[in-house]
Design a protein around this motif. Structure first.
Motif, short mmCIF file in Angstrom:
data_model
loop_
_atom_site.label_atom_id
_atom_site.label_comp_id
_atom_site.label_asym_id
_atom_site.label_seq_id
_atom_site.Cartn_x
_atom_site.Cartn_y
_atom_site.Cartn_z
N LEU A 1 -12.18 8.98 3.74
CA LEU A 1 -11.17 9.89 5.01
C LEU A 1 -10.16 10.79 3.70
O LEU A 1 -9.65 10.52 3.15
N CYS A 2 -10.46 11.91 4.62
CA CYS A 2 -9.14 13.02 3.62
C CYS A 2 -9.14 12.23 2.46
O CYS A 2 -7.75 12.73 1.99
N ARG A 3 -9.63 12.73 1.54
CA ARG A 3 -10.39 12.82 0.53
C ARG A 3 -9.90 14.59 -0.04
O ARG A 3 -10.53 15.29 0.73
N SER B 1 1.10 -0.91 0.22
CA SER B 1 0.07 -0.59 0.44
C SER B 1 0.71 1.25 -0.06
O SER B 1 2.34 1.47 -0.27
N ALA B 2 0.06 2.21 0.14
CA ALA B 2 0.98 3.76 -0.09
C ALA B 2 1.68 4.11 1.42
O ALA B 2 0.94 3.48 2.06
N LEU B 3 2.54 4.68 1.63
CA LEU B 3 3.54 5.35 2.20
C LEU B 3 2.70 6.92 2.77
O LEU B 3 2.65 7.85 1.90
N PRO B 4 3.24 7.02 3.61
CA PRO B 4 2.70 8.56 4.57
C PRO B 4 3.83 9.22 3.73
O PRO B 4 4.78 8.42 4.09
N PRO B 5 3.84 10.50 3.50
CA PRO B 5 5.34 11.40 3.66
C PRO B 5 6.63 10.81 4.29
O PRO B 5 6.43 11.95 5.90
N GLY B 6 7.79 10.52 3.62
CA GLY B 6 8.81 10.41 4.86
C GLY B 6 9.44 9.31 5.31
O GLY B 6 9.99 8.84 5.79
N PRO C 1 -7.17 14.46 13.39
CA PRO C 1 -8.35 14.22 13.97
C PRO C 1 -8.60 12.52 13.28
O PRO C 1 -9.80 11.97 13.23
N ALA C 2 -8.60 12.89 11.66
CA ALA C 2 -8.67 11.83 11.04
C ALA C 2 -8.21 10.90 11.09
O ALA C 2 -8.58 9.48 11.60
N ILE C 3 -6.73 11.35 11.64
CA ILE C 3 -6.05 9.88 12.08
C ILE C 3 -6.22 9.65 13.46
O ILE C 3 -6.44 7.87 13.70
N ALA C 4 -6.90 10.13 14.30
CA ALA C 4 -7.24 9.17 15.51
C ALA C 4 -8.56 8.52 15.42
O ALA C 4 -8.74 7.55 16.12
N CYS D 1 -4.49 11.01 4.86
CA CYS D 1 -4.41 11.66 6.06
C CYS D 1 -2.61 12.53 6.87
O CYS D 1 -2.91 13.85 7.54
N MET D 2 -2.11 11.67 6.52
CA MET D 2 -0.94 12.10 6.81
C MET D 2 -0.12 13.12 5.99
O MET D 2 0.47 14.40 6.70
N ALA D 3 -1.00 13.06 4.54
CA ALA D 3 -0.39 14.14 3.91
C ALA D 3 -1.28 15.39 4.00
O ALA D 3 -0.06 17.01 3.91
N LYS D 4 -2.39 15.66 4.75
CA LYS D 4 -2.42 16.78 5.07
C LYS D 4 -2.90 17.10 6.33
O LYS D 4 -3.13 18.10 7.27
#
Length: 301
Positions: free
Chosen positions: A299-301, A36-41, A186-189, A179-182
């Motif tokens: 979520l986070c779109r 799957s995808a990775l968050p930035p960094g 709250p969405a991550i929680a 969500c991490m990119a944004k």
């Protein structure tokens, strides 16, 4: 049917029903080295390090299933498989490129298995790597395909890695990266809450089904994926299972239970090796799936 299941669930979850044996889970990790995808960094190596650290601290053996094509698609992920072995954890076959048997011929699917084998031989040496986890848990779209592949697996000394517990963990990794990119905390929680609630509800459902079938727990095989959100949540996930009274075991030990016999010996006439499938085969009610993954899609779109 819902009323009947409620009665079964009440019995299964009673203290008396659980008094005999401590339930155990074999934790398996699909899609190594890159899922799957990775968050930035975040890197694949960091994800693997977190998964292995959490597994070691919880005493939870971590059987990994590999798609070796990822070493070519994402060369930076290649150290993950060596890290897994250096940590003393085993690896098995998830086919070369994770294709669905339903869209292939048996010969094409078998070629996918065989193409993955050189990497496994190099990594595992004399240890047993002849475990297959079907991509998408699919044994094909016809009985003929299922039997043809199982006959090949039996002739080549493979065992099938079953799944008797799983809550759709794979579906959390893409929205987590978004969500991490944004920076949407709250969405991550919300993702964290849903992940743990889903794991807890799925564990209760699996135990209820096992008790309906056998009057006790079988050893469970948990399907997980080597994604970034899985790595973030692994310590809390393992604690959740421990708080619910579970211990951990190896895949090989779990699948010694007779329930898994036709996956361990795939040349035998196949029987259901999912708990809901076994309930249906016996004409018993199947509890509704308590996990709803659809809210994650937006979520986070």
């Amino acid at each position: 049917m819902r009323i009947l299941f409620s009665a079964v669930l009440a019995l299964a979850l009673s203290g008396a029903a659980y008094a005999a044996d401590k339930p155990v889970i074999a934790v398996t990790w699909d899609d190594l080295p890159a899922h799957s995808a990775l968050p930035p960094g975040v890197t694949r190596v960091e994800v693997a390090a977190e998964l292995l650290k959490a597994s070691a601290e919880a005493g939870a053996p971590a059987f990994g299933f590999i798609n070796a094509v990822q070493n070519e698609r994402e060369p930076d992920s290649a150290p993950v498989l060596t890290m897994w072995r250096d940590a003393g954890q085993p690896l098995g076959n998830h086919t070369w490129s994770h294709q669905n048997l339903a869209s292939l011929t048996p010969a094409q699917f078998i070629a996918e298995i065989e193409r993955n084998e050189p990497a496994l031989k190099a990594l595992m040496g004399p240890e047993d790597w002849r475990w297959l986890r079907y991509p998408f848990l699919s044994e094909g779209d016809t009985a003929q395909k299922r039997l043809a592949v199982r006959a090949w697996l039996a002739a080549n000394h493979y065992k099938i890695a079953s799944v008797t517990m799983g809550f759709g963990d794979y579906a959390y990794n893409e929205p987590y990266a978004r969500c991490m990119a944004k920076g949407d905390q709250p969405a991550i929680a919300e993702l964290e809450r849903r992940f743990l609630d889903g794991a807890a509800a799925d564990a209760d459902r699996a135990r209820a089904m096992s008790h309906a079938l056998f009057g006790k727990d079988i050893p469970y095989v948990l399907l997980m994926h080597g994604g970034a959100f899985d790595a973030r949540m692994a310590p809390r996930l393992f604690k959740l299972y421990q708080d619910k009274g579970f211990g951990f075991t190896t895949l090989a030990e779990a699948q010694k239970h007779p329930f898994y016999k036709t996956d361990v010996e795939p040349g035998l006439p196949p029987q259901p090796t999912t708990l809901d499938g076994a309930l249906r085969a016996k004409g018993l009610p199947v509890p509704p799936n308590p996990v709803d993954l659809t809210p994650l899609e937006t979520l986070c779109r």
